[in-house]
Design a protein around this motif. Structure first.
Motif, PDB file in Angstrom:
ATOM      1  N   MET B 175      43.732  37.912  23.765  1.00  0.00           N
ATOM      2  CA  MET B 175      42.481  37.237  24.341  1.00  0.00           C
ATOM      3  C   MET B 175      42.332  36.958  25.681  1.00  0.00           C
ATOM      4  O   MET B 175      41.361  37.332  26.494  1.00  0.00           O
ATOM      5  CB  MET B 175      42.217  36.053  23.535  1.00  0.00           C
ATOM      6  N   ASN B 176      43.615  36.898  26.348  1.00  0.00           N
ATOM      7  CA  ASN B 176      43.438  36.509  27.846  1.00  0.00           C
ATOM      8  C   ASN B 176      43.465  37.731  28.453  1.00  0.00           C
ATOM      9  O   ASN B 176      42.419  37.751  29.629  1.00  0.00           O
ATOM     10  CB  ASN B 176      44.969  35.928  28.260  1.00  0.00           C
ATOM     11  N   ARG B 177      43.748  39.018  27.884  1.00  0.00           N
ATOM     12  CA  ARG B 177      43.508  40.295  28.541  1.00  0.00           C
ATOM     13  C   ARG B 177      42.087  40.381  28.793  1.00  0.00           C
ATOM     14  O   ARG B 177      41.602  41.135  29.651  1.00  0.00           O
ATOM     15  CB  ARG B 177      44.022  41.411  27.879  1.00  0.00           C
ATOM     16  N   VAL B 178      41.212  39.922  27.556  1.00  0.00           N
ATOM     17  CA  VAL B 178      39.657  40.137  27.814  1.00  0.00           C
ATOM     18  C   VAL B 178      39.060  39.504  28.905  1.00  0.00           C
ATOM     19  O   VAL B 178      38.387  40.202  29.785  1.00  0.00           O
ATOM     20  CB  VAL B 178      39.096  39.828  26.407  1.00  0.00           C
ATOM     21  N   GLY B 179      39.591  38.275  29.134  1.00  0.00           N
ATOM     22  CA  GLY B 179      39.325  37.408  30.336  1.00  0.00           C
ATOM     23  C   GLY B 179      39.720  38.168  31.551  1.00  0.00           C
ATOM     24  O   GLY B 179      38.869  38.393  32.443  1.00  0.00           O
ATOM     25  N   ASP B 180      40.882  38.877  31.396  1.00  0.00           N
ATOM     26  CA  ASP B 180      41.331  39.301  32.830  1.00  0.00           C
ATOM     27  C   ASP B 180      40.739  40.626  32.930  1.00  0.00           C
ATOM     28  O   ASP B 180      40.327  40.833  34.336  1.00  0.00           O
ATOM     29  CB  ASP B 180      42.940  39.737  32.657  1.00  0.00           C
ATOM     30  N   MET B 181      40.108  41.165  32.100  1.00  0.00           N
ATOM     31  CA  MET B 181      39.388  42.475  32.584  1.00  0.00           C
ATOM     32  C   MET B 181      37.915  42.160  33.461  1.00  0.00           C
ATOM     33  O   MET B 181      37.685  42.623  34.350  1.00  0.00           O
ATOM     34  CB  MET B 181      38.935  42.930  31.112  1.00  0.00           C
ATOM     35  N   GLY B 182      37.766  40.801  32.914  1.00  0.00           N
ATOM     36  CA  GLY B 182      36.360  40.367  33.736  1.00  0.00           C
ATOM     37  C   GLY B 182      36.719  40.068  35.259  1.00  0.00           C
ATOM     38  O   GLY B 182      36.113  40.507  36.207  1.00  0.00           O
ATOM     39  N   LEU B 183      37.854  39.417  35.364  1.00  0.00           N
ATOM     40  CA  LEU B 183      38.298  39.207  36.651  1.00  0.00           C
ATOM     41  C   LEU B 183      38.673  40.348  37.642  1.00  0.00           C
ATOM     42  O   LEU B 183      38.070  40.642  38.729  1.00  0.00           O
ATOM     43  CB  LEU B 183      39.600  38.385  36.509  1.00  0.00           C
ATOM     44  N   ILE B 184      39.193  41.522  36.807  1.00  0.00           N
ATOM     45  CA  ILE B 184      39.652  42.638  37.370  1.00  0.00           C
ATOM     46  C   ILE B 184      38.282  43.275  38.077  1.00  0.00           C
ATOM     47  O   ILE B 184      37.973  43.788  39.099  1.00  0.00           O
ATOM     48  CB  ILE B 184      40.567  43.600  36.818  1.00  0.00           C
ATOM     49  N   VAL B 185      37.073  43.534  37.079  1.00  0.00           N
ATOM     50  CA  VAL B 185      36.116  44.201  37.389  1.00  0.00           C
ATOM     51  C   VAL B 185      35.237  43.468  38.229  1.00  0.00           C
ATOM     52  O   VAL B 185      34.663  44.030  39.314  1.00  0.00           O
ATOM     53  CB  VAL B 185      35.128  44.447  36.138  1.00  0.00           C
ATOM     54  N   ALA B 186      35.424  42.148  38.164  1.00  0.00           N
ATOM     55  CA  ALA B 186      34.768  41.148  39.322  1.00  0.00           C
ATOM     56  C   ALA B 186      35.359  41.347  40.911  1.00  0.00           C
ATOM     57  O   ALA B 186      34.651  41.620  41.841  1.00  0.00           O
ATOM     58  CB  ALA B 186      34.984  39.622  39.126  1.00  0.00           C
ATOM     59  N   MET B 187      36.683  41.635  40.859  1.00  0.00           N
ATOM     60  CA  MET B 187      37.324  41.948  42.075  1.00  0.00           C
ATOM     61  C   MET B 187      36.903  43.329  42.484  1.00  0.00           C
ATOM     62  O   MET B 187      36.664  43.493  43.709  1.00  0.00           O
ATOM     63  CB  MET B 187      38.801  41.989  41.953  1.00  0.00           C
ATOM     64  N   GLY B 188      36.657  44.354  41.680  1.00  0.00           N
ATOM     65  CA  GLY B 188      36.279  45.513  42.005  1.00  0.00           C
ATOM     66  C   GLY B 188      34.836  45.558  42.710  1.00  0.00           C
ATOM     67  O   GLY B 188      34.634  46.136  43.698  1.00  0.00           O
ATOM     68  N   LEU B 189      33.872  44.594  42.106  1.00  0.00           N
ATOM     69  CA  LEU B 189      32.548  44.561  42.477  1.00  0.00           C
ATOM     70  C   LEU B 189      32.700  44.047  43.856  1.00  0.00           C
ATOM     71  O   LEU B 189      31.789  44.285  45.028  1.00  0.00           O
ATOM     72  CB  LEU B 189      31.735  43.614  41.601  1.00  0.00           C
ATOM     73  N   MET B 190      33.649  42.946  44.175  1.00  0.00           N
ATOM     74  CA  MET B 190      33.502  42.384  45.283  1.00  0.00           C
ATOM     75  C   MET B 190      33.948  43.295  46.534  1.00  0.00           C
ATOM     76  O   MET B 190      33.337  43.257  47.263  1.00  0.00           O
ATOM     77  CB  MET B 190      34.729  41.198  45.160  1.00  0.00           C
ATOM     78  N   PHE B 191      35.063  44.129  46.073  1.00  0.00           N
ATOM     79  CA  PHE B 191      35.362  45.035  47.019  1.00  0.00           C
ATOM     80  C   PHE B 191      34.497  46.015  47.419  1.00  0.00           C
ATOM     81  O   PHE B 191      34.244  46.400  48.573  1.00  0.00           O
ATOM     82  CB  PHE B 191      36.728  45.721  46.697  1.00  0.00           C
ATOM     83  N   ALA B 192      33.576  46.543  46.346  1.00  0.00           N
ATOM     84  CA  ALA B 192      32.716  47.548  46.714  1.00  0.00           C
ATOM     85  C   ALA B 192      31.658  46.687  47.332  1.00  0.00           C
ATOM     86  O   ALA B 192      31.112  47.593  48.467  1.00  0.00           O
ATOM     87  CB  ALA B 192      32.228  48.009  45.264  1.00  0.00           C
ATOM     88  N   SER B 193      31.294  45.518  47.221  1.00  0.00           N
ATOM     89  CA  SER B 193      30.029  45.267  47.847  1.00  0.00           C
ATOM     90  C   SER B 193      30.279  44.417  49.035  1.00  0.00           C
ATOM     91  O   SER B 193      29.500  44.350  50.032  1.00  0.00           O
ATOM     92  CB  SER B 193      29.159  44.303  47.033  1.00  0.00           C
ATOM     93  N   LEU B 194      31.483  43.803  49.256  1.00  0.00           N
ATOM     94  CA  LEU B 194      31.966  42.785  50.300  1.00  0.00           C
ATOM     95  C   LEU B 194      32.756  43.512  51.211  1.00  0.00           C
ATOM     96  O   LEU B 194      33.090  43.298  52.238  1.00  0.00           O
ATOM     97  CB  LEU B 194      32.254  41.525  49.806  1.00  0.00           C
ATOM     98  N   GLY B 195      33.845  44.521  50.341  1.00  0.00           N
ATOM     99  CA  GLY B 195      34.960  45.209  51.223  1.00  0.00           C
ATOM    100  C   GLY B 195      36.031  44.121  51.356  1.00  0.00           C
ATOM    101  O   GLY B 195      36.899  44.545  52.090  1.00  0.00           O
ATOM    102  N   THR B 196      36.086  43.143  50.627  1.00  0.00           N
ATOM    103  CA  THR B 196      37.387  42.258  50.788  1.00  0.00           C
ATOM    104  C   THR B 196      37.368  41.326  49.455  1.00  0.00           C
ATOM    105  O   THR B 196      36.566  41.315  48.714  1.00  0.00           O
ATOM    106  CB  THR B 196      37.100  41.212  52.177  1.00  0.00           C
ATOM    107  N   VAL B 197      38.636  40.884  49.192  1.00  0.00           N
ATOM    108  CA  VAL B 197      38.717  40.162  48.147  1.00  0.00           C
ATOM    109  C   VAL B 197      39.738  38.756  48.297  1.00  0.00           C
ATOM    110  O   VAL B 197      39.761  37.903  47.817  1.00  0.00           O
ATOM    111  CB  VAL B 197      39.614  40.738  46.994  1.00  0.00           C
TER     112      VAL B 197
END
Lengths: 290, 638, 99
Positions: B175-197
C-alpha cells in the motif's frame, strides 16, 4: 588449308560419321555392365575426339589427345581396373531411392539448357585458323603457351609434380613385417606340421600331371598306386572348379587311375608316371601355400 | 555545527550497518550501541538547533550541500540537507522520541533472541526518517521515504514466522508503494514543468505553474502523503501494522512514518498554494479520515488497533490543518509534535500493559489494572487527558488551535471542516476514555494465576505486574512532555514563530464562530464523550466477549470494509490481469519463441535428409544447381 | 557455315558424362564420366577457337588436358587407397558421414 576448308563438305561428312559413333560409344559408359567395356567405349570417344580436333585445324591437340588421353590416362584407368578387379561387375540395383530418375531428369534439364543456349546463340561463321596457323599449328600454340601464358604453364608444372607426389603418398604402403624369405617359409611350414596344421606336407608339392595327350596344369598327378593327387593342381584352378579328373584326359590315364591298366600292344612307350618331373615342377613357395 | 548536520543521519545509519554486518558477534552489546547512536543523533540535532536558534529568523533556512548525486544531463540533483526550523522540529521529535523508544525496547525485547537485529532495524528506521526530513530535494526525500517503507516492512514483519504478521508487513509495503507511485509521478511532473526537484528550485518556480499542472502535482503528492500517513483511501495497512512489536508501533505512529505525509504537505507548501483544489481535497481527506479513524477506534477491542485508529484520526486532524493552507501549517506541526509525545506514551503504556498480560491485546480481558500498574496507569492517564484535549495538557493547545482554524474561511467549508473537527474531538474523548476505563478501571476480567478458582472460570489467568524501570522511565518522560509541551511551545509566539521562516507569516483571521464559543463547545463535547464512556465502561460491567453491536459498530470492527473494497477493486482485478498476462506470455510470447525453435528443428529434420552421405546425391545437387543457374542466366539474357 | 554441330555434340557428350557420374556406383566409371565431361568441354573450346580465329581456345584445351592428367593421377590414387582399405570401389560405401 584453304578458305573452303572451314566447314567444308568433307569435314561435315567426317563429323556425320564420327559424331554419332562417338555418342554411341559414350553411351557404353552408362549402360555397359563391365567397366572394361565402358573403358573401351571411352577410348573410342577419345580417338574420335582426336579426329575432330584435327578436322578443326588443331592437329597438335589431336596428337596430344591421342598421346595424353588414349595413351596415358585411359591406360592408367584400365590399369587400375585390373588392379581392383576386372570382373567386379557393377550391380544393377540402385541403392539410393529415386537417384536414377533424378539423374534422368537432371540430364534432360541439362540437355534443355544447353540446347537452349546453343540454339539461341548467334554463332557467326567461323573465321578459320589459317592466319593463326601460318607457322603451322604446333608452332602457333607453342608461341601462345610459352608466350602469353608461360606463368600458367609453370603453375601447371608445379601442379603435375604435386599430383605425382600425392599419388605416391596416397598409394604408398609401409612394410609392417620382415620380408618372408625361403628360410622363414620352411620354418613356418615345419612348425605348422609339428602342430598338426596346414597341408601336413613337408616336401615340395608334386607337380600336376603332364601327359602326352593332355599336358596342362589342371590335371592332377597320379601317385604310384594311380590315385590322383589333388594338391598337385594349383589352388586357383581348384577353387575355380577348373580341375580335371583323370577320366577327362583320356581312357588310358583313367585306366591307370582306376587300377585296370593293361599294357597296350604296339603302343608308344607309356608316359612316365613319375610325378616328380622337374620340368613341370613349381617353386617351394607355391606348394607350401596349398 | 550546521555543516555537521549530516552526522544526525550518519550515526544511526552507521550503527545499523555495523549491527547488521557484525551479526551475532554484536548480540551482547548491540542494543546498547543502537540506543547510544539514537541518543548521539539527538545530541547532534540539539546542537544544531541551538546554533540555528542563534541565527536571526530570516537566516534560519540553511542548505548544506553534500555532494553531486545524480548529474544526468538536464537532470542534475545534488544531495544536500535542508536545515531549517521545520526539519529541525522533526529531527528533535524523531531523535528524542526515538531515543526513548530505544531505551524502552531494551526492556521490552529482553527475551527476544533477535533483539540485536531489531535494534539495527530501529536505527535504520530512524536514519531513513531523518534523511526524509533533512533532504533538500524531493529526490533525496524520496530516498528517505523508501527507506522508511523498507524499515517499516522489516519491523512490522519482524516476527515473520507468524504468517499473519508477514502478510501484514507485505500489505503495508504494497500500500505504501501505491503512495510512492504518486510521489514518483509528481517528481516527474515537477522535472517536466519546472526542470528541478530541489525544494529551493521548486519553491522559487512554483508560482509560475499553470493551475492544472499544480493541481496534478499537488494531488499526486497528496496520494504519496496518504500512503505514508495512512489517510483515506490508503489507510487499511495501519491496523495490520500492529503486527510488529509494540515499540515499532510507537515509532511508526508517533515519531516516524505516518508523520511523513504531513511533513510532505507542509514542505510542498509552494505547490499547494498554487493549487487551491488540491488544498481543498487535502482538507477533505483529512476531515474524512479523522472521523473514519475515530469510528474505527471506537469499534476495536484490540488495544493496539484502537490506538491505530486513533492515530489515523489524529493524523487526519493534521492533514486537515495542512490542507487549510499556511494558516494551518504551524498548528499541524504543533499537533504533530504533541501527538508524537502522547501517542508514543500511549503506545508504550499499552506495550507495558500487554507485557504485563502475557502479550494479550484484548481490552475485554483487562480491567482494574490500576492497582497493579500504578506508574503505567498514571502516565497513561496523562497521555489520555492530553489526547482528548483537556486543558492544560498538550493536546488541548494543539488540537484546539486546529479546530479553531478549521472554522476559518467562507461558504460551506468552515462549517463542514469545523463540524468534523468538533465531532472528532467528542468521539476521540469517547474512545480514549473507553480504552482507559476498560483497561485500568472497573472489575478485573482476569484471574490471578495464584488464585484457587475453578477451571470452569472463563476469565483468563494472568499475572499482571509493573514493568521494569527501563520501560517505565521513557514513558514517564513522555508523559511529562504530554503535560507540559503544549504550554511550553505556545508560550509567546512559540512554535508558530519558530516555524514562521518556513510556513510564512499569516495574520490569524477570525473564525466564523467566536473563539470562546468554539472552545466551550469543544470542552463540552469532550466532557460528554468522557461521561458517556464512563457510564458505559467505567460503571457498568464490561462483557468478556464483545456483544453483537449495531451495524455501525460491526462495520467499524471491520475497518469499514476497507480490506473488502481493496480486494474487490485492486486485488481481484490485479489477479485476473496477472493471470491473463501469464496466459498471454505462455501462449503468445513463449509460443512464438518455442514455435520458432520447433520450426527450426522441424525444418532441420526435413533438410537433414539431404545430407544422406551419398556422394552421388551431392553430385546430383551440384548438377541441379548448374542446371538452375544456367537456366536462370539463359532466361534472363533473353 | 557455323560450327554449331560441334557444340551440339559437345553438349550431348557432356550430358552423358554428367549422368554417368550420377548413375554409376563404380568409382572408376564415375571418374570416366568426369573425363568425358572434360573432353566435351575441350571440343567446344577448340571449336570456338576456330570460330574466333585465335589459338587461345586450343591453349585452354591444352591446359585442361594437363590438369585432367594431374587430376586422374590423384583420383585414381585415392580410389586405389580406398580399395585397399575397404575392398570396394563403390562410391556409396564410404558414406560414413551419414550417421
Amino acid at each position: 588449308m584453304t578458305e573452303s576448308a572451314v566447314g567444308s563438305g568433307g569435314e561435315l561428312v567426317l563429323f556425320c560419321i564420327i559424331g554419332p559413333l562417338m555418342v554411341v560409344a559414350a553411351l557404353a559408359l552408362l549402360f555397359a555392365r563391365k567397366p572394361v567395356h565402358a573403358a573401351v567405349g571411352l577410348i573410342f570417344v577419345m580417338i574420335g575426339m582426336a579426329f575432330l580436333y584435327t578436322a578443326l585445324e588443331a592437329p597438335f591437340l589431336g596428337v596430344a589427345q591421342v598421346v595424353v588421353y588414349t595413351g596415358a590416362i585411359m591406360i592408367l584407368f584400365v590399369f587400375v581396373l585390373m588392379l581392383v578387379g576386372v570382373d567386379a561387375a557393377d550391380s544393377v540395383a540402385e541403392t539410393i531411392r529415386g537417384q536414377r530418375w533424378i539423374a534422368v531428369a537432371l540430364g534432360a534439364g541439362l540437355v534443355a539448357v544447353l540446347a537452349g543456349v546453343v540454339l539461341t546463340a548467334n554463332l557467326p561463321p567461323a573465321v578459320g585458323l589459317e592466319e593463326a596457323n601460318a607457322m603451322t599449328n604446333p608452332v602457333g600454340v607453342a608461341y601462345e603457351i610459352f608466350g602469353s601464358t608461360v606463368f600458367a604453364l609453370e603453375l601447371v608444372g608445379v601442379l603435375l609434380i604435386t599430383a605425382a607426389l600425392g599419388a605416391i603418398t596416397l598409394t604408398h604402403k609401409e612394410r609392417l613385417s620382415a620380408i618372408r624369405d625361403q628360410r622363414a617359409t620352411v620354418r613356418l611350414r615345419q612348425r605348422a606340421y609339428a602342430r598338426g596344421e596346414g597341408s601336413q606336407v613337408l616336401t615340395p608339392a608334386p607337380a600336376p600331371g603332364v601327359y602326352a595327350l593332355h599336358n596342362a596344369a589342371d590335371v592332377p598327378a597320379l601317385d604310384p598306386e594311380g590315385n590322383p593327387i589333388d594338391i598337385s593342381v594349383p589352388r586357383v584352378l581348384r577353387i575355380r572348379g577348373q580341375e580335371l579328373a583323370p577320366a577327362d584326359v583320356d581312357g588310358h590315364v583313367a585306366s591307370i587311375a582306376s587300377g585296370t591298366f593293361v599294357q597296350p600292344v604296339a603302343s608308344p612307350p607309356a608316359p612316365s608316371p613319375d610325378t616328380s618331373d622337374p620340368a613341370a615342377g613349381r617353386t617351394d613357395e607355391e606348394g607350401g601355400e596349398r | 555545527m550546521i555543516d555537521l548536520a549530516w552526522l544526525v543521519v550518519a550515526i544511526p545509519l552507521a550503527s545499523s550497518a555495523l549491527l547488521l554486518l557484525l551479526g551475532r558477534r554484536s548480540d551482547a552489546w548491540g542494543h546498547l550501541l543502537a540506543t547510544l547512536a539514537a541518543v548521539a543523533s539527538f545530541v547532534v540535532g540539539l546542537l544544531v538547533v541551538l546554533e540555528v536558534l542563534g541565527q536571526s529568523p530570516e537566516e534560519r533556512i540553511n542548505d548544506v550541500h553534500l555532494f553531486s548525486w545524480i548529474p544526468a544531463g538536464e537532470l542534475s540533483i545534488d544531495a544536500g540537507l535542508r536545515v531549517d526550523p521545520l526539519s529541525l522540529t522533526f529531527v528533535m521529535l524523531i531523535t528524542f522520541v526515538g531515543s526513548l523508544i530505544h531505551v524502552y525496547s531494551i526492556g521490552y525485547m529482553t527475551h527476544d533472541p533477535a533483539r540485536r537485529r531489531f535494534f539495527a532495524y530501529l536505527n535504520l528506521f530512524v536514519a531513513a526518517m531523518l534523511v526524509l526530513v533533512l533532504a533538500d530535494s524531493y529526490a533525496l526525500l524520496f530516498v528517505g521515504w523508501e527507506g522508511v517503507g523498507l524499515a517499516s516492512y522489516l519491523l512490522i514483519g519482524f516476527w515473520n514466522h507468524n504468517t499473519d504478521y508477514a502478510v501484514a508487513a507485505k500489505k503495508a509495503f504494497v500500500m505504501n508503494r501505491v503512495g510512492d507511485m504518486g510521489l514518483i509521478v509528481a517528481m516527474g511532473l515537477m522535472f517536466a514543468s519546472l526542470g528541478t526537484v530541489s525544494f529551493s528550485g521548486v519553491d522559487a518556480a512554483a508560482s509560475g505553474l499553470s493551475t492544472p499542472m499544480a493541481t496534478a502535482i499537488g494531488l499526486l503528492l497528496l496520494l504519496g502523503a496518504c500512503g505514508k500517513s495512512a489517510q483515506f483511501p490508503l489507510q487499511a495497512w495501519l491496523g495490520d501494522a500492529m503486527a510488529g512489536p509494540t515499540p515499532v508501533s510507537a515509532l511508526i505512529h508517533a515519531a516516524t512514518m505516518v508523520t511523513a505525509g504531513v511533513y510532505l504537505i507542509v514542505r510542498a507548501d509552494s505547490i499547494f498554494s498554487a493549487a487551491p483544489t488540491a488544498q481543498l481535497v487535502t482538507a477533505c481527506v483529512g476531515a474524512f479520515t479523522l472521523l473514519l479513524g475515530a469510528a474505527i477506534a471506537c469499534g476495536k477491542d484490540d488495544i493496539k488497533k484502537s490506538l491505530a485508529g486513533s492515530t489515523m484520526s489524529q493524523i487526519g486532524y493534521m492533514v486537515l490543518a495542512a490542507g487549510l493552507g499556511p494558516i494551518g501549517y504551524a498548528y499541524a506541526i504543533f499537533h504533530l509534535v504533541t501527538h508524537g509525545f502522547f501517542k508514543a506514551g500511549l503506545f508504550l503504556g499499552a506495550g507495558s500493559v500487554m507485557h504485563a498480560n502475557g502479550d494479550s491485546t484484548d481490552m475485554r480481558t483487562y480491567g482494574g489494572l490500576r492497582k497493579v500498574m500504578l506508574v503505567t496507569w498514571a502516565t497513561f492517564a496523562v497521555c489520555w487527558l492530553a489526547i482528548i484535549g483537556v486543558p492544560p495538557f498538550a493536546g488541548f493547545y494543539s488540537k484546539d488551535k486546529i479546530i479553531e482554524t478549521a472554522f476559518v474561511g467562507e461558504g460551506w467549508q468552515p462549517w463542514v471542516f469545523g463540524g468534523a473537527a468538533l465531532v472528532g474531538a467528542a468521539v476521540t474523548a469517547f474512545y480514549m476514555s473507553r480504552m482507559f476505563f476498560m483497561t485500568f478501571h472497573g472489575k478485573a476480567r482476569w484471574v490471578d494465576e495464584a488464585s484457587k478458582l475453578g477451571a470452569d472460570d472463563p476469565r483468563p489467568r494472568r499475572h499482571p505486574h509493573e514493568s521494569p524501570l527501563v520501560m517505565t522511565l521513557p514513558v514517564v518522560v513522555l508523559a511529562i512532555g504530554a503535560v507540559s509541551l503544549g504550554f511550553l511551545l505556545s508560550l509567546g509566539d512559540g512554535i508558530t514563530g519558530w516555524l514562521e521562516p518556513v510556513t510564512g507569516h499569516v495574520d490569524h483571521p477570525e473564525p466564523v464562530l467566536p473563539v470562546p464559543v468554539i472552545l466551550t463547545a469543544t470542552l463540552v463535547l469532550v466532557a460528554a464523550g468522557v461521561a458517556l464512556a464512563w457510564r458505559q465502561y467505567g460503571m457498568n460491567t464490561v462483557p468478556l466477549t464483545a456483544p453483537a453491536g449495531s451495524p455501525l459498530t460491526r462495520a467499524a470492527r471491520r475497518d469499514f470494509f476497507a480490506d473488502d473494497v481493496n480486494e474487490a477493486l485492486a486485488m481481484r482485478p490485479g489477479q485476473h490481469l496477472t493471470r491473463t498476462l501469464v496466459y498471454a506470455d505462455t501462449a503468445v510470447v513463449d509460443g512464438a519463441v518455442t514455435g520458432a525453435a520447433a520450426g527450426t528443428v522441424a525444418s532441420g529434420r526435413v533438410l537433414r535428409k539431404l545430407q544422406n552421405g551419398y556422394v552421388r546425391s551431392y553430385a546430383a545437387m551440384i548438377l541441379a544447381g548448374v542446371v538452375i543457374a544456367g537456366a536462370v542466366l539463359h532466361l534472363v539474357r533473353l | 557455315m557455323s560450327l554449331m554441330h560441334y557444340l551440339v555434340l559437345s553438349g550431348i557428350l557432356f550430358t552423358i558424362g554428367a549422368v554417368t557420374v550420377l548413375v554409376r556406383r563404380n568409382a572408376i566409371l564415375a571418374f570416366m564420366g568426369v573425363e568425358l565431361m572434360l573432353n566435351s568441354c575441350n571440343l567446344a573450346l577448340v571449336a570456338f577457337s576456330r570460330v574466333h580465329g585465335t589459338l587461345t581456345g586450343q591453349v585452354m584445351a591444352f591446359y585442361v588436358m594437363v590438369v585432367a592428367a594431374a587430376e586422374v593421377v590423384v583420383g585414381l590414387a585415392i580410389i586405389v587407397s580406398i580399395y585397399r582399405a575397404r575392398r570396394t570401389v563403390s562410391v556409396d560405401e564410404p558414406s560414413l558421414l551419414r550417421n
